[in-house]
Design a protein around this motif. Sequence first.
Motif, PDB file in Angstrom:
ATOM      1  N   LYS A  37       0.864  -1.183   0.000  1.00  0.00           N
ATOM      2  CA  LYS A  37       0.000   0.000   0.000  1.00  0.00           C
ATOM      3  C   LYS A  37       0.900   1.232   0.000  1.00  0.00           C
ATOM      4  N   CYS A  43      -3.141   3.643  -2.363  1.00  0.00           N
ATOM      5  CA  CYS A  43      -3.565   2.530  -3.217  1.00  0.00           C
ATOM      6  C   CYS A  43      -2.597   1.358  -3.110  1.00  0.00           C
ATOM      7  N   ASP A 134      -8.940  -1.088  -4.388  1.00  0.00           N
ATOM      8  CA  ASP A 134      -8.218   0.174  -4.515  1.00  0.00           C
ATOM      9  C   ASP A 134      -6.772  -0.042  -4.988  1.00  0.00           C
TER      10      ASP A 134
END
Length: 157
Positions: A37, A43, A134
């Motif tokens: 991440k 993201c 995401d």
Amino acid sequence: MSEGYVLDLRKILGPRPLVIACASLIIYNNEGMLLQKRKDTGCWSYHGGSIEPGETAEEAARREVFEEIGLTVGDMELFTVCSGEAQHFCYPNGDEVHIVDVVYTSNEFSGAILLEASEVTDARWFPFEQLPKDVMPSTQAALLNFAKKMMEQKHIK
């Protein structure tokens, strides 16, 4: 983006668009992929970054993985080269890049995960069929294509 060549260019050119050569790595095992991440966007993404002058793409991919998550990578295989509009990205600070990304895969790695806190907030394994929603747009196509390839191989065996 780590300090180095690109940061030096930014000091001279500011945030204007740059074409940047990058190298990245999808780390995987039989069950899924290890994603990180990103601190700058929040993201999920594969691991990678810009290639420094004189560095090969393979060297850059290995260095970036070690810097970002502390793993040492063994054999790597070229998976794809990503370019075009999908690789256009604006960093939160306004810096704009058009990335040409040489993406490798590897299931040979060692070490313990140690996050580079200035770049990465988390690293997790995701099953091929359950990638996070995401995902960074510039890495999404390669990740989905690799996951599809791996799921197809699992069903053939």
